[in-house]
Design an enzyme around this catalytic site. Structure first.
Site, PDB file in Angstrom:
ATOM      1  N   GLU A 493       0.853  -1.179   0.000  1.00 46.59           N
ATOM      2  CA  GLU A 493       0.000   0.000   0.000  1.00 46.59           C
ATOM      3  C   GLU A 493       0.899   1.243   0.000  1.00 46.59           C
ATOM      4  O   GLU A 493       1.238   1.741  -1.048  1.00 46.59           O
ATOM      5  CB  GLU A 493      -0.955  -0.047   1.202  1.00 46.59           C
ATOM      6  N   GLU A 770      -1.953   0.523  13.669  1.00 43.76           N
ATOM      7  CA  GLU A 770      -3.138   0.892  12.891  1.00 43.76           C
ATOM      8  C   GLU A 770      -4.433   0.539  13.629  1.00 43.76           C
ATOM      9  O   GLU A 770      -5.403   1.285  13.583  1.00 43.76           O
ATOM     10  CB  GLU A 770      -3.103   0.132  11.558  1.00 43.76           C
TER      11      GLU A 770
HETATM   12  C1  BGC Z   1      -5.101   2.794   4.885  1.00 45.04           C
HETATM   13  C2  BGC Z   1      -5.596   3.877   5.783  1.00 45.04           C
HETATM   14  C3  BGC Z   1      -6.478   4.727   4.928  1.00 45.04           C
HETATM   15  C4  BGC Z   1      -7.666   3.869   4.652  1.00 45.04           C
HETATM   16  C5  BGC Z   1      -8.762   4.552   3.941  1.00 45.04           C
HETATM   17  C6  BGC Z   1      -6.273   1.942   4.557  1.00 45.04           C
HETATM   18  O1  BGC Z   1      -5.957   0.861   3.798  1.00 45.04           O
HETATM   19  O2  BGC Z   1      -4.054   2.095   5.422  1.00 45.04           O
HETATM   20  O3  BGC Z   1      -4.722   4.428   6.621  1.00 45.04           O
HETATM   21  O4  BGC Z   1      -6.772   5.981   5.368  1.00 45.04           O
HETATM   22  O5  BGC Z   1      -7.296   2.691   3.984  1.00 45.04           O
HETATM   23  O6  BGC Z   1      -9.826   3.798   3.953  1.00 45.04           O
END
Ligand code: BGC
Length: 949
Positions: A493, A770
């Site tokens: 990502e 997270e």
């Molecule tokens: C990210 C987040 C992001 C989110 C949005 C995720 O996969 O890691 O930090 O803001 O998606 O939906």
């Protein structure tokens, strides 16, 4: 007071020997060569034993002239290059020392200008400061074309090697290399790396802007044959990104460069990239940001980056058709090595590879972004493989699921028997642990990379776990500010999610000097803004580019797109520099215009009902569907509309048009009223609802105390459990403090049961997680599974670290004043808790070091406040009826105590303050402060209420 000189200025003959100008700087990082020469602004600090403030300033400047020999006819050393005369600007009767536009106009392209500043205090003028040298970008490429070759080199396959020999008959007095690429590059001159940087030119919105580095290579050039050698890899340009696949920006790797030599007699030579360059392949067999780097050292062309290599077997470069207008100078620091973390090496750990090869475990004490540098012993032809992970399980095995499809494996095939130093390039990993398969590992070092921001602040409290959390947040910022503000550095990502940036912007600006970094990223945000004003969910916006995600997800989302105004405002508040506001004014107007159009489109006065990420990852949301938060996404969307409109109003008042400010404020009021009427009862039921109602200005001021009480009650009822996601988290503690509920704020902050900030620390985290419960109390690891089947479990996501902004403002008590930003007025508003005992923080502001330190002494609070020259401090002390505030000056027998108000303003200098019978937040009770609470001179709790601070 000194009699004023002409036109009200202090007499230039009068000297203030006790004051000196220090830290003269521009908005560009000091080591950046080749910055835009037309918008340089100067800031400075001063130190003084005689005065507290500046009354006037004067700037002088001098341009490098044309190159000229020195007296002995020898070439001048660079920097001393045929300097011109000093020109003195007019003295200016002004106390401004921040972002001052210097006289002299634009710096001519490619030339350097030196500036010096002197200031006047009430006692006279200082000496001139040490010079600051700023070298302007030379302009677009004239001789260099974008070149590439080896048609058909697959994405993820070999990297391109490009070389060109350059004959230099005489050493130039100045040599500059300007360089950029389609893909990421490493450049060497005569076998030595040029510029200690990685992954250049970084990731920007490549369809619009690709950054150009300027390197001073004067000292690296040799008389005779020189060799420029460049390796170009896929990077973000061509490699796979997110879930969009690869090759989004273009199919071909490319390089563009110009080497400009200037001689003592004024002659100039320019060598550009063209078809005379040779292109070949080397030992790099495959490489990718996500997947890692694989090299067969036996295939590295021997001596290819030195003179004398026979490149006749290589192909001539092919000129690519790329619009040259995309190339522009970089304005922020590149990615560099920021720390080296020694690894602990242990043999015989499980590898999980099943290969049977010897496995060595390397554990770092810190989760980092970067790679391992290994010293290994091995045999020619032996393959050494390095697998990376953020965590290991109870059995000691690397947990790779959080990486999703990112392989994160570096591999080396050795070219000789014996010792090797192995280090990858063209890739990076987010990791703390690694398994090395093969070879004998003699030593391992974690190389941490980041966009080289300068740390700006320090914090210490009476709680080691809180201090460690602060350190974790700093690391998560370092680890994720890698060219762009990424969500996380490890999985497939690593994107510029605007919502994460929005949550973290204020904290980021306190922890590191992030101004140039944000400015550059905001240019991408502006470039990617849609024609209708919608701002994209990721910046650079490649997801829409690849058509991989529906537009409704990828643009205009509440709390994500609002970064448009939130980020520049945070930069402005923290630095006082209006430039980010000015540059984003059009973007901000268009974003609020988009929201207004969306409102109008329904005819109901409300936004359309549609997908929102909402209060993403609130701990009560289904783990596999984090957007289904407890607080209504529709409420949240309207609350953020209100906030963006309010922020636009503020921005218009500072750098725009007052009439437009009034219109934006009217929009905010109108939507706030409608939103509150519709969602009041709902909002009062959740932490996020209450926090946004207060902090984003949805609830009318008259109701803030009621909403704050409700929030306090929710927090007490849940024993301080955090119940907010990405949108609520930055605002919940500020809302509690604003309404006099410091005890509840501390209860949340200091809780270490899940979900909470300090729970992570208790679990050994070295960066911010997270998910609140990424590792459960029984040690089991969250599976992170999402409804679509993929895993979302990062151990390095800075968004929840946003609470650190409140910790600076109200635990230590040091904040900038938005009405007089950049810490020109410091707001000293600690909300002390006995449970902490002490707290201190400092910030290196443009005016100098500002600091606050407090400690508890019985019923009293003692504070040391350091206010830099030309700044002031506005106190907002925690008092109750019967408190007495004194400022103490002098030492020993001559101590002088003077009573002041809890909201007094103090000038520059070091101040000791005593608050007799101070108000302390009682963390254990979590309900009020044992007396009528006064903030900013107004009662906000425990008595008649006036609607909040
Ligand atoms: C990210 C987040 C992001 C989110 C949005 C995720 O996969 O890691 O930090 O803001 O998606 O939906």
């Amino acid at each position: 007071m000194t009699p004023p000189g002409s036109r009200g200025l202090p007499d230039v003959q009068r000297r203030d020997e006790g004051t000196r100008v220090v830290a003269l700087h521009s908005q560009y990082p000091a080591d950046l060569v080749g910055v835009p020469g037309d918008d340089v602004r100067l800031s400075w600090a001063a130190e003084s034993t005689t005065a507290t403030a500046q009354v006037a300033y004067q700037v002088r400047w001098r341009d490098d002239g044309e190159p000229a020999p020195n007296d002995r006819g020898e070439p001048c050393p660079d920097g001393d290059l045929g300097e011109g005369e000093w020109h003195d600007g007019e003295p200016v009767l002004d106390d401004r020392s921040l972002a001052v536009v210097p006289p002299g106009g634009a710096i001519p392209p490619g030339r350097a200008r030196s500036f010096r500043v002197r200031i006047a205090t009430a006692h006279g003028w200082t000496a001139w400061s040490a010079p600051l040298r700023v070298e302007a970008y030379a302009g677009g490429f004239t001789a260099g074309r974008v070149i590439g070759s080896h048609d058909g080199v697959p994405i993820g396959g070999p990297a391109l090697y490009l070389r060109r020999e350059v004959h230099v008959d005489r050493r130039p007095v100045r040599a500059r290399l300007r360089i950029s690429s389609l893909g990421v590059h490493d450049v060497l001159l005569n076998g030595e790396r040029v510029g200690a940087e990685h992954l250049s030119p970084g990731w920007t919105s490549y369809e619009h802007r690709i950054l150009v580095a300027t390197h001073d290579v004067t000292a690296q050039l040799e008389r005779g044959t020189n060799v420029l050698a460049v390796v170009v890899g896929d990077g973000w340009y061509r490699g796979r990104l997110g879930w969009t696949g690869s090759g989004l920006y273009g199919a071909d790797l490319g390089l563009v460069a110009e080497l400009v030599l200037e001689h003592a007699d004024g002659a100039r030579e320019v060598v550009g990239t063209d078809s005379s360059w040779r292109v070949g392949l080397g030992g790099v067999q495959c490489h990718s940001l996500y997947d890692g780097y694989e090299v067969d050292l036996r295939d590295e062309p021997d001596g290819w980056n030195r003179a004398g290599f026979d490149d006749s077997g290589w192909a001539p470069a092919r000129v690519l058709d790329v619009p040259m207008s995309r190339f522009e100078p970089r304005i922020a620091s590149p990615v560099r090595t920021v720390a080296e973390v020694p690894g602990v090496v242990s043999v015989g750990s499980p590898s999980g590879t099943g290969s049977g090869a010897a496995v060595t475990r390397v554990d770092l004490p810190q989760n980092i972004t970067g790679w391992l540098r290994l010293r290994v012993r091995g045999r020619a032809g032996e393959r050494i493989e390095v697998r990376h992970a953020e965590i290991v399980d109870d059995a000691g095995a690397l947990r790779l699921e959080p990486l999703r499809t990112a392989r994160a494996v570096d591999a080396y095939t050795l070219d000789h028997d014996g010792e090797h130093v192995l280090e990858p390039r063209l890739t990076y990993h987010g990791f703390q642990h690694a398994d090395v398969v093969g070879g004998e590992v003699l030593a391992a070092v974690g190389v941490a990379i980041s966009s080289a921001l300068t740390p700006r602040s320090e914090l210490a409290t009476g709680r080691a776990d809180l201090d460690r959390f602060h350190e974790n947040v700093r690391w998560s910022q370092r680890d994720n500010f890698t060219s762009l503000p990424t969500d996380c550095p490890q999985r497939d990502e690593r994107l510029g999610w605007t919502g994460d940036a929005r949550a973290f912007a204020a904290t980021a600006s306190t922890l590191f000097d992030s101004t140039a970094f944000w400015r550059s990223w905001l240019r991408d945000l502006a470039a990617d803004q849609r024609p209708d004003g919608a701002v994209t969910t990721v910046v650079p916006n490649h997801l829409l580019l690849g058509g991989a995600a529906p537009e409704t997800y990828m643009q205009g989302r509440a709390g994500w797109a609002d970064a448009t105004l939130v980020v520049p405002w945070a930069v402005y508040e923290s630095t006082g520099d209006e430039q980010a506001l000015r540059e984003q004014l059009t973007t901000g107007r268009a974003w609020v215009g988009y929201l207004a159009d969306r409102l109008a489109s329904t005819g109901t006065g409300f936004l359309p009902e549609e997908f929102q990420y909402g209060d993403w990852l609130d701990p009560a949301a289904p783990p596999d569907e984090p957007h289904l938060a407890t607080t209504s996404s529709a409420f949240v969307a309207h609350a953020f509309l209100v906030w963006s409109a309010r922020l636009l109003g503020r921005v218009e008042r500072v750098v725009g048009d007052v009439a437009l400010a009034v219109a934006a404020e009217a929009l905010a009021e109108e939507v706030a009223a409608r939103t509150w009427a519709r969602w009041r009862d709902h909002a009062l039921g959740t932490q996020t609802g209450c926090a946004l109602a207060i902090e984003l200005g949805v609830a009318p001021e008259a109701e803030h105390a009621v909403v704050g009480d409700r929030l306090g009650a929710l927090v007490r009822a849940s024993d301080g459990r955090i119940a907010t996601g990405f949108l609520g988290t930055p605002h919940v503690l500020p809302a509690l403090t604003r309404t006099g509920h410091d005890a509840e704020a501390y209860r949340m902050l200091l809780r270490d049961e899940p979900p909470s900030w300090l729970y992570q620390v208790r679990q050994g985290a070295t960066t911010v997680w997270e998910r609140w419960d990424a590792i459960r109390p029984d040690g089991s690891i969250h599976d992170g599974r999402m409804a679509q089947g993929d895993v979302m479990l990062s151990f390095n996501h800075y968004a929840y670290g946003a609470v650190i902004d409140w910790v600076y403002r109200h635990v230590a008590g040091l904040a900038p004043d938005p009405a007089d930003p950049g810490y020109r007025t410091l707001v000293v508003a600690p909300r002390p808790a006995r449970a902490l005992g002490r707290a201190s923080a400092s910030v290196l502001t443009s005016f100098g070091r500002a600091s606050v330190a407090w400690w508890v002494d019985g019923d009293d609070l003692l504070l040391d406040v350091e206010v830099p020259f030309n700044a002031r401090a506005r106190l907002d002390l925690a008092v109750v009826e019967g408190s007495r505030v004194e400022v103490v000056s002098g030492r020993g027998g001559a101590v002088d105590r003077r009573a002041i108000g809890p909201d007094a303003v103090l000038p520059a200098g070091a101040h000791r303050i005593v608050v007799r019978r101070a108000r302390f937040a009682d963390v254990s009770v979590g309900g009020g402060a044992g007396g009528r609470v006064v903030s900013g001179g107004r009662v906000v709790s425990g008595g008649a209420r006036d609607g909040g601070a």
